[in-house]
Design a protein around this motif. Structure first.
Motif, mmCIF file in Angstrom:
data_model
loop_
_atom_site.group_PDB
_atom_site.id
_atom_site.type_symbol
_atom_site.label_atom_id
_atom_site.label_comp_id
_atom_site.label_asym_id
_atom_site.label_seq_id
_atom_site.Cartn_x
_atom_site.Cartn_y
_atom_site.Cartn_z
ATOM 1 N N CYS A 30 13.658 73.269 16.780
ATOM 2 C CA CYS A 30 13.770 71.817 16.683
ATOM 3 C C CYS A 30 12.662 71.093 17.434
ATOM 4 O O CYS A 30 12.195 70.048 17.003
ATOM 5 N N THR A 52 23.524 60.405 16.153
ATOM 6 C CA THR A 52 22.875 61.678 16.399
ATOM 7 C C THR A 52 21.581 61.450 17.175
ATOM 8 O O THR A 52 21.376 60.403 17.778
ATOM 9 N N GLY A 75 17.644 63.789 18.338
ATOM 10 C CA GLY A 75 17.708 64.095 19.752
ATOM 11 C C GLY A 75 19.151 64.302 20.219
ATOM 12 O O GLY A 75 20.033 64.512 19.405
ATOM 13 N N PRO A 106 22.201 62.565 21.499
ATOM 14 C CA PRO A 106 22.671 61.186 21.677
ATOM 15 C C PRO A 106 23.303 60.928 23.039
ATOM 16 O O PRO A 106 23.212 59.814 23.559
ATOM 17 N N THR A 134 27.105 63.810 16.455
ATOM 18 C CA THR A 134 26.616 65.194 16.485
ATOM 19 C C THR A 134 25.949 65.418 17.829
ATOM 20 O O THR A 134 25.079 64.634 18.227
ATOM 21 N N ASN A 187 24.891 68.470 21.190
ATOM 22 C CA ASN A 187 24.851 69.873 21.634
ATOM 23 C C ASN A 187 26.013 70.171 22.567
ATOM 24 O O ASN A 187 26.187 71.307 22.996
ATOM 25 N N SER A 229 26.846 71.496 18.075
ATOM 26 C CA SER A 229 25.922 72.521 17.583
ATOM 27 C C SER A 229 25.965 73.733 18.494
ATOM 28 O O SER A 229 25.819 73.603 19.711
ATOM 29 N N ASN A 271 28.629 73.406 14.393
ATOM 30 C CA ASN A 271 27.507 73.576 13.463
ATOM 31 C C ASN A 271 26.669 74.762 13.904
ATOM 32 O O ASN A 271 26.129 74.756 15.016
ATOM 33 N N VAL A 311 23.473 77.114 12.774
ATOM 34 C CA VAL A 311 22.374 77.397 11.844
ATOM 35 C C VAL A 311 22.213 78.917 11.780
ATOM 36 O O VAL A 311 21.968 79.557 12.810
ATOM 37 N N ILE A 327 25.099 76.635 8.527
ATOM 38 C CA ILE A 327 24.107 75.779 7.856
ATOM 39 C C ILE A 327 22.862 76.620 7.586
ATOM 40 O O ILE A 327 22.472 77.423 8.449
ATOM 41 N N GLU A 328 22.279 76.444 6.422
ATOM 42 C CA GLU A 328 21.039 77.175 6.160
ATOM 43 C C GLU A 328 19.870 76.537 6.911
ATOM 44 O O GLU A 328 19.769 75.312 6.990
ATOM 45 N N TYR A 329 19.033 77.398 7.426
ATOM 46 C CA TYR A 329 17.821 76.949 8.132
ATOM 47 C C TYR A 329 16.934 76.173 7.162
ATOM 48 O O TYR A 329 16.677 76.604 6.049
ATOM 49 N N MET A 330 16.462 75.019 7.631
ATOM 50 C CA MET A 330 15.629 74.197 6.741
ATOM 51 C C MET A 330 14.185 74.127 7.246
ATOM 52 O O MET A 330 13.966 74.017 8.453
ATOM 53 N N MET A 343 13.465 67.686 13.096
ATOM 54 C CA MET A 343 14.833 67.181 12.997
ATOM 55 C C MET A 343 15.151 66.235 14.161
ATOM 56 O O MET A 343 15.822 65.221 13.987
ATOM 57 N N SER A 344 14.666 66.554 15.353
ATOM 58 C CA SER A 344 14.991 65.716 16.522
ATOM 59 C C SER A 344 14.425 64.309 16.369
ATOM 60 O O SER A 344 14.906 63.368 16.987
ATOM 61 N N GLY A 379 19.274 64.790 13.041
ATOM 62 C CA GLY A 379 19.808 65.845 12.167
ATOM 63 C C GLY A 379 21.253 65.583 11.805
ATOM 64 O O GLY A 379 21.876 64.663 12.301
HETATM 65 N N1 SAM Z 1 21.229 67.263 19.683
HETATM 66 C C1 SAM Z 1 22.281 67.204 18.747
HETATM 67 C C2 SAM Z 1 22.704 68.578 18.295
HETATM 68 O O1 SAM Z 1 21.993 69.542 18.554
HETATM 69 O O2 SAM Z 1 23.740 68.662 17.648
HETATM 70 C C3 SAM Z 1 21.989 66.319 17.556
HETATM 71 C C4 SAM Z 1 20.637 66.407 16.934
HETATM 72 S S1 SAM Z 1 20.206 67.965 16.225
HETATM 73 C C5 SAM Z 1 18.588 67.618 15.629
HETATM 74 C C6 SAM Z 1 21.255 67.972 14.792
HETATM 75 C C7 SAM Z 1 21.409 69.268 14.076
HETATM 76 O O3 SAM Z 1 20.201 69.599 13.444
HETATM 77 C C8 SAM Z 1 21.785 70.462 14.953
HETATM 78 O O4 SAM Z 1 23.001 70.999 14.467
HETATM 79 C C9 SAM Z 1 20.653 71.432 14.741
HETATM 80 O O5 SAM Z 1 21.096 72.760 14.764
HETATM 81 C C10 SAM Z 1 20.151 71.010 13.377
HETATM 82 N N2 SAM Z 1 18.785 71.448 13.091
HETATM 83 C C11 SAM Z 1 17.658 71.186 13.784
HETATM 84 N N3 SAM Z 1 16.584 71.755 13.180
HETATM 85 C C12 SAM Z 1 17.066 72.401 12.076
HETATM 86 C C13 SAM Z 1 16.484 73.177 11.020
HETATM 87 N N4 SAM Z 1 15.168 73.410 10.976
HETATM 88 N N5 SAM Z 1 17.291 73.660 10.050
HETATM 89 C C14 SAM Z 1 18.625 73.424 10.051
HETATM 90 N N6 SAM Z 1 19.240 72.694 11.007
HETATM 91 C C15 SAM Z 1 18.477 72.193 12.000
#
Ligand code: SAM
Ligand code: SF4
Length: 332
Positions: free
Chosen positions: A30, A68, A70, A72, A97, A99, A121, A160, A162, A189-192, A327-328, A332
């Motif tokens: 991320c 969400t 970063g 939050p 959402t 961590n 997450s 959640n 990944v 969740i599938e890696y994006m 995503m941050s 996300g």
């Molecule tokens: N910090 C919070 C958290 O981690 O839940 C909220 C923001 S975070 C960017 C939101 C979600 O995006 C998380 O569940 C994280 O695992 C997911 N995420 C970040 N990069 C990703 C990626 N490349 N593919 C799939 N999910 C991703």
């Protein structure tokens, strides 16, 4: 009431708001070890500005909000924003959402302020692997956060996860057991391929068929169930006599763009309709003028692309037009 309908007939009733790009972890997929580029405070939307978007969005049919980042919970006085959004006429689903690291301290006040539910997450249940993927986070802090959310009635708590090749693929059954034991929904969740971490995609991506196959081989029967409230794009299954619930979010292998109802507001005030596409519009210049803001919302939804092109760089426009925001930085 007016509805925010795009040119493919999709009605948009869901706004995801990123309140900060910053985070107290550094998940390797991320952000980099040094965190996110510094954004001056003046460039981050104030809570009052965010509330303008919520208020006028709600007048156009937005009823569901997710906060969400970063992370939050690192933004000061988030409880104030939650309370104001919860009281906005038309908003009937308010979630977060996170961590989970700061939930032990904040879950109670967030619930009192009007937050309905949280997604936490959590990509691994092994302390060393958690330290590795988050660059030094402590698993026990998240586990305490999950318990705090449950104890304060932030229901349902969803986890959640990944799925990543050669990282947590060996933990699928542990996550199923975790769902059963703690009565939480685990969503794989599938890696994006998002932003700068795009090049890690090939090494990390694993289709969620792997989860089904692993469960099957271990004798778990996954029984499809109707989507619970707030399920979004996940497909849900119960197992172990309904003691556990698992959700699969197949962002790549079976995308759900045709049902997408999401609009995003970034911490630096950009409206975006898709995680993937570069296109974004500055909300701030329109914030003092309800008619201008509503016109902007209508216009950006009207221009929403049909679908993302993640995972297929051979398609026309896939490289030139894809967003470089991690995503941050989108939320996300
Ligand atoms: N910090 C919070 C958290 O981690 O839940 C909220 C923001 S975070 C960017 C939101 C979600 O995006 C998380 O569940 C994280 O695992 C997911 N995420 C970040 N990069 C990703 C990626 N490349 N593919 C799939 N999910 C991703
Ligand atoms: Fe922080 Fe969430 Fe990104 Fe991890 S996924 S670095 S917790 S914003």
């Amino acid at each position: 009431m007016e509805q925010l309908k795009d040119s493919y007939g999709r009605i948009h009733d869901y706004l995801r708001i990123s309140v900060t790009d910053r985070c107290n972890l550094r998940c390797i997929y991320c952000m980099g070890p040094e965190g996110v580029p510094h954004v001056p405070h003046k460039d981050i939307l104030s809570y009052e500005e965010i509330l303008q978007v919520v208020k006028y969005g709600a007048e156009m049919g937005i009823s569901k909000i997710r906060i969400t980042g970063g992370e939050p919970l690192v933004r000061k006085d988030l409880t104030y924003l939650i309370k104001e959004i919860a009281q906005t006429p038309g908003i009937n689903d308010l979630s977060l959402t996170t961590n989970g690291i700061l939930l032990p301290r904040l879950a109670g006040e967030l619930k009192t302020a009007g937050l309905h539910r949280v997604n936490v997450s959590l990509d691994t249940l092994e302390p060393d692997a958690y330290r590795k993927i988050t660059r030094d986070g402590e698993l026990k802090d998240v586990l305490e956060g999950i318990e705090a959310a449950r104890a304060h009635g932030l229901k349902p708590v969803k986890i959640n996860t990944v799925l990543m090749k050669n990282f947590n693929d060996r933990e699928v059954l542990n996550f199923l057991e975790f769902s059963r034991r703690h009565h939480v929904q685990v969503r794989f969740i599938e890696y994006m391929p998002i932003g700068e971490h795009d090049d890690e995609y090939e090494n990390n991506y694993l289709s969620l068929e792997f989860v089904k196959k692993t469960a099957h081989e271990a004798g778990f029967k996954l029984i499809p169930i109707d989507n619970p409230k707030g399920a979004g794009p996940a497909k849900y299954f119960s197992f172990a006599n309904n003691e556990g619930t698992v959700g699969l979010i197949t962002s790549i292998s079976g995308h759900f763009c045709e049902k997408c109802n999401r609009l995003r507001l970034t911490a630096d005030g950009r409206l975006k309709t898709c995680l993937y596409w570069q296109e974004e519009e500055q909300a701030r210049p329109a914030l003092d003028n309800p008619a201008a803001l509503k016109a902007l919302l209508r216009e950006i939804i009207r221009r929403k692309p049909k679908e993302h092109l993640m995972g297929d760089k051979s398609q026309p426009g896939a490289i030139e037009h894809c967003s470089m925001r991690n995503m941050s930085r989108t939320g996300g």
